[in-house]
Write an enzyme that holds these catalytic residues in place. Structure first.
Site, PDB file in Angstrom:
ATOM      1  NE  ARG A   1      36.468  39.538  43.330  1.00 36.77           N
ATOM      2  CZ  ARG A   1      36.583  38.903  42.384  1.00 36.77           C
ATOM      3  NH1 ARG A   1      35.980  38.823  41.361  1.00 36.77           N
ATOM      4  NH2 ARG A   1      37.777  38.125  42.313  1.00 36.77           N
TER       5      ARG A   1
ATOM      6  CB  ALA B   1      41.818  38.530  39.904  1.00 35.67           C
TER       7      ALA B   1
ATOM      8  CE  LYS C   1      36.910  33.775  35.256  1.00 37.19           C
ATOM      9  NZ  LYS C   1      37.877  34.106  35.939  1.00 37.19           N
ATOM     10  CB  THR C   2      35.045  40.846  34.175  1.00 33.44           C
ATOM     11  OG1 THR C   2      34.507  39.886  35.362  1.00 33.44           O
ATOM     12  CG2 THR C   2      34.147  41.849  34.358  1.00 33.44           C
TER      13      THR C   2
ATOM     14  CE1 TYR D   1      35.116  40.649  49.615  1.00 38.55           C
ATOM     15  CE2 TYR D   1      35.675  38.597  48.369  1.00 38.55           C
ATOM     16  CZ  TYR D   1      35.450  39.996  48.554  1.00 38.55           C
ATOM     17  OH  TYR D   1      36.035  40.847  47.452  1.00 38.55           O
TER      18      TYR D   1
END
Ligand code: GTP
Ligand code: SPV
Ligand code: MN
Length: 594
Positions: free
Chosen positions: A384, A268, A271-272, A216
């Site tokens: 994700r 989480a 940031k994105t 992962y």
């Protein structure tokens, strides 16, 4: 086993290393990756045949695949992550440590024969723009075709990296196995991994990585957290630069002035979303350089310059929607890999928060039937997507700039229901370093363990710092003394809640208002006032927003004194590795509050 390296690499040292690893792992086959589209397609095809991938509906999401992991392999495993340097103290109190020689001996045992019945893939890759002095090369050996496909998206993999390796450029060897050898008639599972034996091992002194038992994300795509943060942070300390868990974003104001910011939020924590934000305030423009990692050094002009070592996004799916992050949604329209989201009946994907209403029927992330009346979520909270940055509609033109982009502001933040106001500014670099060091945040599903617990996560680097965190604070203080043109430092909190548990702040596109204030602070046109914790806005534009301004900016002295106590207790674990400048700033904060 004879390996034909012709046309792949002339680097005899690299050849010898690969041969040695093949002898150790004993795979059935060896595939030397070239990073081509054809190779990706063939590998994905192979995974479709084995049942590991499901090809998505080409009319809805061309070139895209859905897969789900073993339920025990859904996130990073911080408990099983080790920094192995000679002296335990150099890994520090926040990392797990083992003696490097003992650990290597243990890993050699685990890797012995671990690829029997499988193909050993050899992945040459470059972290950072090809030709940048800041970029680093890696070679990952893996028995996971999932890793091969993801690495092609996340890194500059293949030919160009091979050219540099041919010239003898140094590389970081990255060993990875899912840890499940196959006997001749064994049936493979669609997500092989080891529940009992997971080891994410770093040797910062010899700059090597060994990962066993997990397929992962951050455990298996070794260019990301292992190389670009844990190994790179140790290298950055030695060489005088910074490797950080930060997005990089370009912000242009209505007058056309452009400035770049970096922001460090824990996993989480946004940031994105901030990197691709769609501004609600007219005239402002946002462009994305990176969404997770920044490598920074001081340029000839004394300013701090950043590159994004990655070339793709391994982003949190749940919560991503046309409302919250339209640029991510557009990026995801094709050529993406989805892990642990839900599959729709017409072979598209869905996750919680994508649409207000879920579809009437889904295949959930465990592969079972799901309807809106199901008691469990259809996608895993840490589901994700993997997608190329070059599909991002707001990709910054400087993405491949070898010099990087000049950084004007650095933002820290965390997920805090109370105490921490929407935004404040550091008085100077030392104060800013202290603010980074004292970040706390509620745990998220990005790592295995209990979600929601408040924990100290300095610089959002708690799981990613490859050496003693006290020394890391010291490295930041030292960097600040090298130049008088270092960025301004801020702290934000998008996640404050009212007494009913509702967010105080709308977040997402509205975050531009906070960015605007920071931008204008740097321009010298925005006002702030001194408070015990730093500078807070007196001129933030909240027009047309229905928010509780008092609650957003409240600085509750009692709560902050508790915060000081908690920080002091936490800092004590660093003993004499805690730098004076950090102690001093904590004392100042306490005195300011009394
Ligand atoms: P990693 O990839 O784990 O490093 O995470 P990240 O820091 O990139 O976080 P990301 O942007 O993926 O956001 C994580 C979650 O927080 C998602 O579910 C988002 O929808 C949510 N989120 C992001 N920004 C905001 C915000 O401004 N407000 C609120 N309330 N939620 C947000
Ligand atoms: C994080 O957890 O910060 C991530 C996801 O970016 S992973 O690559 O799995 O670490
Ligand atoms: Mn991350």
């Amino acid at each position: 086993m004879d390996i034909d390296f012709s046309g792949w690499t002339t680097n005899t040292q690299l050849q010898a290393w690969i041969k040695e690893q093949a002898q150790l792992c004993k795979p059935d086959k060896i595939h030397l990756c070239d990073g081509s589209k054809k190779e990706f397609d063939e590998t994905a095809q192979l995974m479709c045949q084995s049942g590991a991938f499901v090809a998505l509906n080409p009319d809805k999401r061309p070139g895209s695949f859905w897969c789900h992991s073993d339920p025990s392999d859904v996130a990073r495993v911080e408990d099983r992550t080790f920094i192995c340097c000679k002296n335990e103290i150099d890994s520090g109190p926040t990392n797990h440590w083992r003696d490097p020689e003992e650990m290597k001996a243990h890993m050699l045992q685990l890797f012995n024969g671990c690829m029997q019945g499988r193909t050993m893939y050899v992945i040459p890759f470059c972290m950072g723009p090809i030709g940048s002095e800041l970029s680093l090369l890696g070679v990952q050996i893996t028995d996971s075709p999932y890793v091969v496909c993801n690495m092609r998206i996340m890194t500059r993999m293949g030919e160009k990296a091979l050219k540099l390796l041919d010239k003898g450029a140094p590389y970081i060897p990255c060993m990875h196995s899912v840890g499940v050898p196959l006997k001749p008639n064994d049936k493979d599972s669609s997500w092989p991994c080891r529940e009992d034996e997971k080891w994410i091992v770093h040797l910062p002194e010899e700059r090597a990585i060994w990962s066993f038992g997990s397929g992962y994300g951050g455990n298996a795509l070794l260019g990301k957290k292992c190389l670009a943060l844990r190994i790179a942070s140790a290298q950055a300390r030695d060489e005088g630069w910074l490797a950080e868990h930060m997005l990089i974003v370009g912000i242009t104001n209505p007058e056309g002035v452009k400035r770049y910011f970096c922001a460090a939020f824990p996993s989480a924590c946004g940031k994105t979303n901030l990197a691709m934000l769609k501004p609600t305030v007219p005239g402002w423009k946002i462009e994305t350089v990176g969404d997770d990692i920044a490598w920074m050094r001081i340029g000839k002009d004394g300013r701090l310059y950043a590159i994004n070592p990655e070339s793709g996004y391994f982003g949190v799916a749940p919560g991503t929607s046309w409302d919250s992050n339209p640029s991510a949604m557009e990026t995801l329209s094709k050529n993406a890999i989805y892990t642990n989201v839900a599959l729709t009946d017409d072979k598209d994907v869905w996750w919680e928060g994508m649409t207000p209403e879920p579809p009437a029927h889904l295949t959930d992330w465990k592969g079972g039937d799901w309807t809106p009346s199901s008691s469990e979520k259809a996608s895993h909270p840490n589901a994700r997507f993997t997608v190329s940055a070059y599909q991002c509609p707001v990709l910054d033109p400087a993405m491949d700039e070898v010099e990087g982009v000049p950084i004007s502001g650095i933002i820290f933040g965390g997920r805090r229901a109370s105490t921490v106001p929407l935004v404040f500014e550091a008085r100077d670099w030392e104060h800013g370093t202290f603010i980074g060091a004292s970040v706390s945040s509620e745990k998220t599903a990005a790592a295995a363990g209990k979600v929601g617990e408040l924990r100290h996560d300095p610089f959002a680097m708690l799981p990613f710092c490859g050496y003693n965190m006290g020394d890391y604070f010291g490295h930041w203080l030292k960097m600040g003394k090298k130049s008088d043109k270092m960025p301004r430092i801020f702290h934000v909190n998008w996640f404050g809640k009212d007494k009913d548990g509702n967010f105080l702040w709308p977040g997402f596109g509205e975050n531009i208002r906070v960015l605007e204030w920071m931008f204008n602070r740097i321009e010298g046109t925005a006002e702030a006032k001194e408070t015990p914790i730093g500078l807070v806005p007196t001129s933030l534009d909240l027009q047309n927003l229905d928010v509780d301004t008092d609650a957003l900016f409240e600085i509750d002295k009692e709560a902050w004194l508790k915060e000081v106590k908690s920080i002091r207790e936490y800092f004590a674990i660093f003993g004499d590795r805690l730098p004076e400048g950090i102690k001093k700033q904590l004392d100042i904060l306490e005195a300011n509050l009394k």
